[in-house]
Design an enzyme around this catalytic site. Structure first.
Site, mmCIF file in Angstrom:
data_model
loop_
_atom_site.group_PDB
_atom_site.id
_atom_site.type_symbol
_atom_site.label_atom_id
_atom_site.label_comp_id
_atom_site.label_asym_id
_atom_site.label_seq_id
_atom_site.Cartn_x
_atom_site.Cartn_y
_atom_site.Cartn_z
ATOM 1 N NE ARG A 78 1.485 -0.313 5.481
ATOM 2 C CZ ARG A 78 0.391 -0.127 6.234
ATOM 3 N NH1 ARG A 78 -0.719 -0.788 5.971
ATOM 4 N NH2 ARG A 78 0.407 0.719 7.225
ATOM 5 C CG ASN A 293 -4.077 2.518 5.504
ATOM 6 O OD1 ASN A 293 -3.273 2.290 4.605
ATOM 7 N ND2 ASN A 293 -3.796 2.310 6.783
ATOM 8 C CE1 TYR A 295 -9.807 -1.633 5.336
ATOM 9 C CE2 TYR A 295 -8.648 0.351 6.041
ATOM 10 C CZ TYR A 295 -8.680 -1.021 5.849
ATOM 11 O OH TYR A 295 -7.583 -1.769 6.148
ATOM 12 C CD GLU A 353 -4.194 -0.835 6.711
ATOM 13 O OE1 GLU A 353 -5.387 -0.811 7.095
ATOM 14 O OE2 GLU A 353 -3.239 -0.691 7.477
HETATM 15 C C1 BGC Z 1 -5.928 -0.537 10.332
HETATM 16 C C2 BGC Z 1 -5.904 -2.035 10.464
HETATM 17 C C3 BGC Z 1 -7.315 -2.546 10.663
HETATM 18 C C4 BGC Z 1 -8.136 -2.154 9.467
HETATM 19 C C5 BGC Z 1 -9.584 -2.624 9.517
HETATM 20 C C6 BGC Z 1 -7.065 0.022 9.544
HETATM 21 O O1 BGC Z 1 -7.602 1.107 10.208
HETATM 22 O O2 BGC Z 1 -4.685 -0.048 9.884
HETATM 23 O O3 BGC Z 1 -5.047 -2.382 11.501
HETATM 24 O O4 BGC Z 1 -7.365 -3.908 10.887
HETATM 25 O O5 BGC Z 1 -8.160 -0.766 9.335
HETATM 26 O O6 BGC Z 1 -10.258 -2.036 10.581
#
Ligand code: BGC
Length: 457
Positions: A78, A293, A295, A353
Site C-alpha cells: 500500500r 488504520n 494504533y 495500517e
Molecule cells: C498515518 C501515517 C503515520 C502513522 C503513524 C497514521 O496516522 O496514516 O502516515 O505515519 O499513522 O503516526
C-alpha cells in the site's frame, strides 16, 4: 505448530507507506510543491526542522525496495500517489513524468507478484490548491475528482485496490483545528468545513472510479480509535461518547448513513454549519471496502477546559505505551473491527495500517536490528485481528505500518515505525526482527503466531 491462528487462503498480507514520508525528491521531474513541502520548510514546524527532501530516497531506490518486499514475501504493497507529482498545480496540466514514475512502480510490483494498493491522497495536498483555499474551498471535491480520473485513466486497468483518502480525521484535526500538521491552521470554524469537503472529495473520487466501470475495488481509509470512559461517572461516559463521535463516527456515519452524529453540534457549537442536504448523496457513494488504520484506544475523562471535544486522555499505568505515547491495546483492534461490522454492516474490511514507534537499539554486533517489542505488538494485534474475523468481521487483509522507517510528519525522523530499519546517512535498509517475524506469519498464513515470535532471525 497448531492451526489456531490460520487465516483464509485468500487473506492479503502487506505493508504500507505514503508518498511524502518515503519518496524524497519532492520537486523532481516537474512535480509541484505540496503543503508538506511548504510546512516542513517553515521554521519551527517539525522536530529538528526535519523535512521530506530525501526521506528514504525511495524515488530513486524503488526497485531495490520492491526487491526487499519480495524477499520478505509481501503479497501487497500500500503506497500513496503524490497529487502534485501528477498535477503540479493541483488542477490543469498533467505532468507525464510524475505519472510515469507511478506506472513504473505499479508495473514492477505486478511483475514481482505484489498487489498494488494505491491511496490517492495521504495528506500532501498540492500547495497551489492550498493557495486557493485547500480543503476549505468547496471546489476541492471537483479538483480531487479530476485528479482521480487522470490517475485512473493511466493506472486503473492495473491497480486492483484503491483508496480515496487516508485518515480525513487527522487531516482536519491536525491540519485545521490544532495546527500540528500541514497546513497548520488552528480554527474551530474551519475544521467541520474541511472534514465535510474531504468527504465530498471522497465521493467524487468514487464517482470518477465508477464512471469508467473499473474492475478493481475502491474504498476509504479511516483511523479508528475506540474511546473508553476513565470512570463510571456520567460525565466521563458522555466524554467517551463525544470522543467517539468526533474521531470515529464523524466520518463513518456520513459515508454509511448520510448523517453526522448528533454530538457534532454539541462539540462545535456555533462553529457547526448547516450542510446542504444534497451533499450527503455524494458522500454516501457506495464503497467496496473500508480500510481501518488502528494504533491505539483512548481512555478519556471529561475535561471542560479542553475545547472543543472536552476530553482528556488518562494514562493506564498497567499498560505499555509506544514512543508516540499511544497505549498498546490489542483487544481494541478486535473491538473496532466488530463495532464497524455491527454498526455499518458486514462490509469487507482491511487493516490498512497497524504498527508501533518503538525505540530500536542500534544494530547488534552481527548487524541485526532486534525489536522484540514490535514483534510482540504485531503478534498480539494480528491475533486480535484474527479474533475479530472468527467473531464475524469480514476481514480480508492486514497491512503493517510501515515497510520502512520514515518521515513521521511533524515528528520528523525522531520516531521509527518501520519493520525495516533505514540508516538515513547511508540509506542502508536492514530488515528488523519484526520484518522476519512478519515474513514468517505471511509464509505460514498466520501459523507462526502460535510460536514465540522473538526466536526469528
Ligand atoms: C498515518 C501515517 C503515520 C502513522 C503513524 C497514521 O496516522 O496514516 O502516515 O505515519 O499513522 O503516526
Amino acid at each position: 505448530m497448531s492451526d489456531s491462528y490460520r487465516f483464509p487462503d485468500t487473506f492479503l498480507w502487506g505493508a504500507s507507506t505514503s508518498a511524502y514520508q518515503i519518496e524524497g525528491s519532492p520537486l523532481a521531474d516537474g512535480a509541484g510543491p505540496s503543503i508538506w513541502q511548504r510546512f516542513a520548510h517553515s521554521p519551527g514546524r517539525t522536530t529538528n526542522g526535519d523535512n521530506g527532501d530525501v526521506a528514504c530516497d525511495h524515488y530513486n531506490r524503488w526497485r531495490d525496495d520492491i526487491a526487499l518486499m519480495g524477499e520478505l514475501g509481501l503479497q501487497a504493497y500500500r503506497f500513496s500517489i503524490s497529487w502534485s507529482r501528477v498535477l503540479p498545480q493541483g488542477t490543469g496540466s498533467v505532468n507525464r513524468a510524475g505519472l510515469d514514475w507511478y506506472e513504473r512502480l505499479v508495473d514492477t510490483l505486478l511483475a514481482n507478484g505484489i498487489l498494488p494498493n494505491a491511496t490517492l491522497f495521504h495528506w500532501d495536498l498540492p500547495a497551489a490548491l492550498d493557495d486557493r483555499g485547500g480543503w476549505l474551498n468547496r471546489d476541492v471535491a471537483d479538483w480531487f475528482g479530476d485528479y482521480a480520473r487522470v490517475v485512473f485513466e493511466r493506472l486503473g486497468d492495473r491497480v486492483p485496490m484503491w483508496a480515496t483518502l487516508n485518515e480525513p480525521w487527522v487531516v482536519t484535526d491536525g491540519g485545521y483545528l490544532h495546527g500540528a500538521l500541514a497546513p497548520g491552521h488552528r480554527n474551530l470554524f474551519e475544521a467541520p468545513i474541511a472534514s465535510h469537503n474531504l468527504l465530498r472529495a471522497h465521493g467524487r473520487g468514487v464517482q470518477a472510479f465508477r464512471a469508467e466501470a473499473r474492475k478493481g475495488q475502491i474504498g476509504l481509509v479511516v483511523n479508528l480509535e475506540p474511546k473508553d470512559p476513565a470512570s463510571d461517572s456520567h460525565a466521563d461516559a458522555d466524554a467517551a461518547q463525544r470522543g467517539d463521535a468526533y474521531m470515529n463516527r464523524q466520518y463513518l456515519d456520513p459515508v454509511f448513513f448520510g448523517t453526522y452524529p448528533d454530538e457534532m453540534k454539541d462539540i462545535f457549537g456555533v462553529a457547526w454549519p448547516a450542510f446542504p442536504a444534497e451533499d450527503f448523496d455524494l458522500i454516501r457513494e457506495k464503497i467496496d471496502f473500508l480500510g481501518i488504520n488502528y494504533y491505539t484506544r483512548g481512555v478519556v475523562r471529561d475535561d471542560p477546559t479542553a475545547l472543543p471535544v472536552r476530553i482528556a486522555y488518562v494514562r493506564q499505568p498497567e499498560h505499555a505505551y509506544t514512543e508516540t505515547g499511544w497505549e498498546v491495546h490489542p483487544p481494541s483492534l478486535t473491538r473496532t473491527l466488530l463495532w464497524v461490522t455491527e454498526r455499518y454492516g458486514r462490509i469487507p474490511l482491511y487493516v490498512t495500517e497497524n504498527g508501533a514507534a518503538i525505540y530500536d537499539a542500534p544494530h547488534t554486533i552481527d548487524g541485526r536490528v532486534d525489536d522484540p517489542l514490535r514483534v510482540w505488538y504485531f503478534r498480539e494485534h494480528i491475533k486480535a485481528a484474527h479474533d475479530a474475523m472468527t467473531r464475524g468481521a469480514d476481514l480480508r487483509g492486514y497491512f503493517a505500518w510501515s515497510l520502512l522507517d520514515n518521515y513521521e510528519w511533524s515528528l520528523g525522523f525522531s520516531k521509527r515505525f518501520g519493520i525495516v530499519h533505514v540508516d538515513y546517512a547511508t540509506q542502508e535498509r536492514t530488515p528488523k526482527a519484526s520484518a522476519w517475524y512478519y515474513s514468517e506469519i505471511i509464509r505460514t498464513n498466520g501459523g507462526a503466531l502460535d510460536e514465540p515470535g522473538d526466536s526469528h532471525r
